[in-house]
Design a protein around this motif. Sequence first.
Motif, PDB file in Angstrom:
ATOM      1  N   ASN A  11       0.804  -1.221   0.000  1.00 29.67           N
ATOM      2  CA  ASN A  11       0.000   0.000   0.000  1.00 29.67           C
ATOM      3  C   ASN A  11       0.840   1.274   0.000  1.00 29.67           C
ATOM      4  O   ASN A  11       0.426   2.308   0.508  1.00 29.67           O
ATOM      5  N   SER A  12       2.031   1.215  -0.566  1.00 31.01           N
ATOM      6  CA  SER A  12       2.871   2.401  -0.697  1.00 31.01           C
ATOM      7  C   SER A  12       2.453   3.187  -1.940  1.00 31.01           C
ATOM      8  O   SER A  12       1.652   2.717  -2.757  1.00 31.01           O
ATOM      9  N   LEU A  13       3.038   4.377  -2.101  1.00 29.58           N
ATOM     10  CA  LEU A  13       2.787   5.155  -3.316  1.00 29.58           C
ATOM     11  C   LEU A  13       3.201   4.373  -4.546  1.00 29.58           C
ATOM     12  O   LEU A  13       2.514   4.388  -5.560  1.00 29.58           O
ATOM     13  N   LEU A  73      -3.882   8.518  -1.033  1.00 30.81           N
ATOM     14  CA  LEU A  73      -2.838   7.609  -1.520  1.00 30.81           C
ATOM     15  C   LEU A  73      -2.911   7.470  -3.042  1.00 30.81           C
ATOM     16  O   LEU A  73      -1.890   7.554  -3.729  1.00 30.81           O
ATOM     17  N   VAL A  74      -4.106   7.290  -3.580  1.00 34.21           N
ATOM     18  CA  VAL A  74      -4.261   7.153  -5.027  1.00 34.21           C
ATOM     19  C   VAL A  74      -3.877   8.463  -5.725  1.00 34.21           C
ATOM     20  O   VAL A  74      -3.181   8.460  -6.740  1.00 34.21           O
ATOM     21  N   GLU A  75      -4.308   9.579  -5.178  1.00 36.58           N
ATOM     22  CA  GLU A  75      -3.980  10.879  -5.775  1.00 36.58           C
ATOM     23  C   GLU A  75      -2.460  11.086  -5.827  1.00 36.58           C
ATOM     24  O   GLU A  75      -1.905  11.480  -6.850  1.00 36.58           O
ATOM     25  N   LEU A  78      -0.830   8.721  -8.401  1.00 37.61           N
ATOM     26  CA  LEU A  78      -1.003   9.189  -9.782  1.00 37.61           C
ATOM     27  C   LEU A  78       0.010  10.293 -10.097  1.00 37.61           C
ATOM     28  O   LEU A  78       0.571  10.344 -11.193  1.00 37.61           O
ATOM     29  N   ARG A  79       0.245  11.172  -9.119  1.00 38.74           N
ATOM     30  CA  ARG A  79       1.244  12.239  -9.300  1.00 38.74           C
ATOM     31  C   ARG A  79       2.633  11.618  -9.514  1.00 38.74           C
ATOM     32  O   ARG A  79       3.373  12.035 -10.399  1.00 38.74           O
ATOM     33  N   LEU A  80       2.956  10.595  -8.715  1.00 39.04           N
ATOM     34  CA  LEU A  80       4.243   9.911  -8.859  1.00 39.04           C
ATOM     35  C   LEU A  80       4.369   9.271 -10.244  1.00 39.04           C
ATOM     36  O   LEU A  80       5.402   9.406 -10.905  1.00 39.04           O
ATOM     37  N   MET A  81       3.320   8.612 -10.697  1.00 41.40           N
ATOM     38  CA  MET A  81       3.374   7.949 -12.005  1.00 41.40           C
ATOM     39  C   MET A  81       3.398   8.959 -13.152  1.00 41.40           C
ATOM     40  O   MET A  81       3.967   8.680 -14.207  1.00 41.40           O
ATOM     41  N   ALA A  88      -0.834  10.072 -17.904  1.00 37.90           N
ATOM     42  CA  ALA A  88      -1.070  11.407 -18.458  1.00 37.90           C
ATOM     43  C   ALA A  88      -2.327  11.984 -17.824  1.00 37.90           C
ATOM     44  O   ALA A  88      -3.284  11.253 -17.553  1.00 37.90           O
ATOM     45  N   GLU A  89      -2.292  13.275 -17.554  1.00 37.59           N
ATOM     46  CA  GLU A  89      -3.424  13.974 -16.953  1.00 37.59           C
ATOM     47  C   GLU A  89      -4.017  14.895 -18.001  1.00 37.59           C
ATOM     48  O   GLU A  89      -3.281  15.590 -18.698  1.00 37.59           O
ATOM     49  N   ALA A  90      -5.338  14.889 -18.131  1.00 43.40           N
ATOM     50  CA  ALA A  90      -6.017  15.755 -19.098  1.00 43.40           C
ATOM     51  C   ALA A  90      -7.025  16.630 -18.359  1.00 43.40           C
ATOM     52  O   ALA A  90      -7.678  16.180 -17.419  1.00 43.40           O
ATOM     53  N   HIS A  91      -7.132  17.874 -18.808  1.00 41.64           N
ATOM     54  CA  HIS A  91      -8.094  18.824 -18.242  1.00 41.64           C
ATOM     55  C   HIS A  91      -9.068  19.192 -19.348  1.00 41.64           C
ATOM     56  O   HIS A  91      -8.641  19.584 -20.436  1.00 41.64           O
ATOM     57  N   ASP A  92     -10.360  19.055 -19.067  1.00 40.31           N
ATOM     58  CA  ASP A  92     -11.376  19.461 -20.051  1.00 40.31           C
ATOM     59  C   ASP A  92     -12.620  19.936 -19.299  1.00 40.31           C
ATOM     60  O   ASP A  92     -12.582  20.102 -18.076  1.00 40.31           O
TER      61      ASP A  92
END
Length: 163
Positions: A11-13, A73-75, A78-81, A88-92
């Motif tokens: 359960n680590s990052l 933890l998930v947030e 995702l930043r680490l990955m 990839a992060e998308a804003h719409d």
Amino acid sequence: MRPDGFGDLYNSLLETGIRAVIVLEHLRPVGVDLQEMVLFDHVVVHTGDHGGPPSLHTAVPERKGELLVRRRLVEQSLRLMRQCHLVAEAHDANGISYRASDEAAAYVELLETPYSERLKRCSAWIREEVELHTKDGFRDRLRARLGDWAEAFNAAERPAREV
């Protein structure tokens, strides 16, 4: 931190981030928002609870409550990955969504441990369920199974002024 110099992996990052990359790679080209990723991260380790392949993690009592503590933890994972160029992060107009990056497929293919192979099978099951029921339909089915924990999870997601 363990005496051998390696941090706890469970359960680590890193572990959560690898799970996210594998789930997102299997969902490609479908993107998910943070709330959906938290739900799918819970489901991918407890697929047996939802009619899928045997669960990756032990069936502990009150495991539905994990949803309430996984969001941060998930947030962060995702930043680490994203920093590793695997997500990839998308804003719409619908907000922020996450997808596997172009580099994710090669990375996932390299993962060959028994745990990774089981994780891939569980992620493939999620993809099949999304294809069969649509992402929204599958998410609604999961929330119906999770019952009041899903409602508590949703309440935790709302800004304080709406609660």
